[in-house]
Write an enzyme that holds these catalytic residues in place. Structure first.
Site, PDB file in Angstrom:
ATOM      1  N   SER A 220       1.107  -1.210  -0.245  1.00 60.45           N
ATOM      2  CA  SER A 220      -0.326  -0.190  -0.170  1.00 60.45           C
ATOM      3  C   SER A 220       0.796   1.114  -0.099  1.00 60.45           C
ATOM      4  O   SER A 220       0.496   2.619  -0.830  1.00 60.45           O
ATOM      5  CB  SER A 220      -1.206  -0.067   1.590  1.00 60.45           C
TER       6      SER A 220
ATOM      7  N   PHE B 135      -0.567   5.791  11.781  1.00 54.17           N
ATOM      8  CA  PHE B 135       0.425   5.012  11.982  1.00 54.17           C
ATOM      9  C   PHE B 135       1.545   5.465  12.828  1.00 54.17           C
ATOM     10  O   PHE B 135       1.831   6.017  14.071  1.00 54.17           O
ATOM     11  CB  PHE B 135      -0.236   3.647  11.679  1.00 54.17           C
TER      12      PHE B 135
ATOM     13  N   GLU C 175       4.650  -0.866  14.968  1.00 54.69           N
ATOM     14  CA  GLU C 175       5.333   1.013  14.566  1.00 54.69           C
ATOM     15  C   GLU C 175       6.023   1.562  15.584  1.00 54.69           C
ATOM     16  O   GLU C 175       6.284   2.778  14.987  1.00 54.69           O
ATOM     17  CB  GLU C 175       4.326   1.826  14.043  1.00 54.69           C
TER      18      GLU C 175
END
Lengths: 312, 277
Positions: free
Chosen positions: A35, A81, A56
């Site tokens: 993505s 995120f 993350e």
């Protein structure tokens, strides 16, 4: 404006250039490489690509360590995120020691569309802009993204690049020249200025064209460098038009509109209208339907220009 | 440096810790004293470093993830010659080099700014990954607190270090059993620590964190381990070396006054004499 390219696609391609040109560039992702478009870099330079899984905080901390040891890490995830979940890692492990990490986030704004409000970052620019040492960049199209990514790799220090999921009109050719800290006047006008970034730049150009038909002369300025901000250009254009509309795919609190209001408020009080999300989250829907619904289409901009003119 | 010399150095570092906290009027003696033998063994035996060239690309790295133990790091750096010992007395004061928590931009020899708990292992992983990419043989060391491991990021990083087979990384867990609000077992149980790290595919060495000879052996073993990272679970005593601070949670984050410091230094000097200082 027939051709369209998503800024995230341009990012993926720019990384391939960097992969070839700069052996110190490494890329980290959090299970979203298809993505964010870092996957292609991973395929071409597997030893310099680190999938960190869905973690993350650890991703940004690892990027800090890589930078401390001389690498130029590009850390990617969705904007929500990257800047939300990992905020304090960015704050204390990257911005505070001014480490050379590039936070290249995609899927910013409501044009994420169908995934809905939980996945649409509308506060990321505000969060990143409040951090000392952080450069904050928002590209308007694919070409600007390419140049921005290359410029970020050259710059020594932390940079946040905010990109989108949606394909957006191609605005610039290779003759365009992006520079950190510089705004670009894309169209000179005398009645009002639209200062925009991201996909709102294309909408601003369309709105300016519509308004020209009514005899209203609109300046359009691409403020892709939110921090550092090009005060000189902003003040010059505001002085010429004496009315400013800011436009961003972000909450009107803390983003581009706030940054420009801060400068104008202190140095050149000017009637202003801020176009952006009016302190609300987004929702699921088709991207362009959402942009219309939240007043971020060209009609919303035309309306804002009239309001700004009425304040003069 | 011989084991007995290391013991003497650790004693001097403990004295430095006490001395610098007095003018600072704030700081963390407990967790600095508990880590003194570990940090001494690293800086005076294990680590390949050059105080004249703090940014040497091939140096071993140290990340003080439990950054509130900054006094022990500063004492080691000063004893090593990274900066004049006088600087220790400027700890936490306006305009001075030694911040309340380590700051790599202000203090030579500090490899990473730290202090916000839970972040250091991730950073150490990044340094270790860079070392492997550059085919350099430097080692990366990171010191964690036992209260700190309640932070989820530590376990994200633990997973990643094993995934990337970071055998150039050694973590040390300062297992002193106390944190700000009380015994770690009552605030948030972290036991069984060794089993947790083993389950995350690390090589685990349990060691007495005040036995310098045992620490030397443990670090040597860690260097031999291939294909996975190593952690030393170092059993320690918070406040070690100062009788009235040992195992007292109140000394986690308060500095001794002049009188208390005099008593502490007297004890430490006596210990030093017994080591032949």
């Amino acid at each position: 404006m027939a051709n369209k390219v998503a800024t995230r696609d341009a990012y993926g391609k720019a990384l391939l250039i960097l992969g070839k040109e700069n052996p110190n560039v490494v890329v980290l992702d959090a299970d979203l490489s298809k993505s964010t478009k870092t996957a292609e870099f991973g395929k071409n330079y597997p030893e310099r690509f680190f999938n960190m899984g869905i973690a993350e905080g650890n991703l940004l901390g690892t990027a800090a360590g890589l930078a401390a040891a001389g690498k130029v890490p590009f850390a990617s995830s969705f904007a929500i995120f990257a800047t939300g979940r990992a905020f304090e890692q960015i704050r204390n492990s990257i911005a505070y020691p001014k480490l050379n990490v590039k936070i290249a986030a995609t899927h910013a704004g409501i044009s994420v569309g169908e995934d809905g409000g939980s996945h649409q970052a509308i506060e990321d620019v505000a969060i990143m802009r409040a951090l000392p040492n952080m450069v904050v960049l928002v590209p308007a199209d694919g070409e600007e993204t390419r140049q921005m990514v290359l410029a970020a790799a050259e710059y020594e220090g932390p940079v946040y690049i905010r990109m989108g999921r949606l394909e957006v009109p191609v605005l610039f050719g290779e003759d365009y020249h992006f520079e950190i800290g510089k705004a670009k006047v894309l169209k000179e006008g005398t009645d009002v200025a639209i200062m925009a970034n991201g996909l709102m730049v294309a909408a601003a150009l369309e709105a300016a064209e519509l308004l020209a038909g009514e005899g209203i002369s609109v300046s359009v300025v691409n403020v892709s460098s939110v921090k550092p901000l090009d005060e000189e250009t902003i003040l010059r254009v505001a002085k010429e038009t004496r009315a400013v509309v800011t436009a961003e795919e972000h909450n009107i609190i803390g983003g581009l509109g706030s940054a420009i209001a801060e400068i104008l408020g202190e140095k050149l009080p000017t009637p202003m209208v801020r176009v952006g999300l009016k302190d609300s989250f987004g929702e699921s829907g088709r991207p362009y339907e959402l942009l219309e619904k939240y007043g971020l289409g060209k009609e919303g901009l035309v309306k804002a220009v009239r309001e700004a003119l009425a304040k003069k | 440096m011989s084991t007995v010399d290391l013991k003497r150095k650790a004693n001097l570092i403990r004295q430095d810790i006490i001395s610098m906290l007095v003018p600072a009027k704030a700081g963390h003696p407990g967790g600095s004293l508990s880590a003194a033998d570990i940090v001494t063994t690293l800086y005076f035996k294990e680590m390949r470093i050059n105080p004249q060239n703090p940014n040497w690309a091939d140096r071993d790295r140290f990340v003080l993830s439990k950054g509130h133990a900054a006094p022990v790091l500063y004492a080691a750096l000063a004893e090593k010659g990274y900066f004049p010992k006088d600087e220790l007395l400027g700890l936490r004061q306006t305009g001075r080099m030694l911040q309340g928590h380590p700051d790599m931009k202000r203090t030579p020899g500090v490899d990473m700014s730290s202090g916000s708990l839970g972040q250091g292992l991730s950073v150490a992983n990044g340094m270790a990954l860079a070392g492997k990419l550059d085919k350099k043989d430097y080692q990366v060391y990171v010191l964690l607190g036992d209260g700190e491991v309640a932070e989820g990021q530590v376990w994200e990083a633990a997973m990643a270090a094993a995934h990337y087979k970071l055998d150039n990384l050694t973590a040390i867990l300062d297992y002193n059993g106390l944190q700000i609000d009380g015994p770690t077992d009552s605030v948030m149980s972290s036991a069984p620590l060794a089993d947790k790290w083993r389950a995350f595919c690390w090589h685990v060495i349990e060691v007495d964190g005040h036995d310098i000879e045992a620490l030397e052996k443990a670090f040597a073993e860690a260097k031999q381990v291939k294909g996975k990272p190593t952690i030393l679970i170092a059993k320690t005593v918070k406040g070690k070396g100062v009788s009235f601070m040992e195992n007292q949670v109140g000394w986690h984050g308060s500095a001794p006054n002049a009188e208390q410091a005099e008593q502490a230094l007297k004890e430490l000097r006596e210990e030093g004499l017994s080591l032949g200082e």
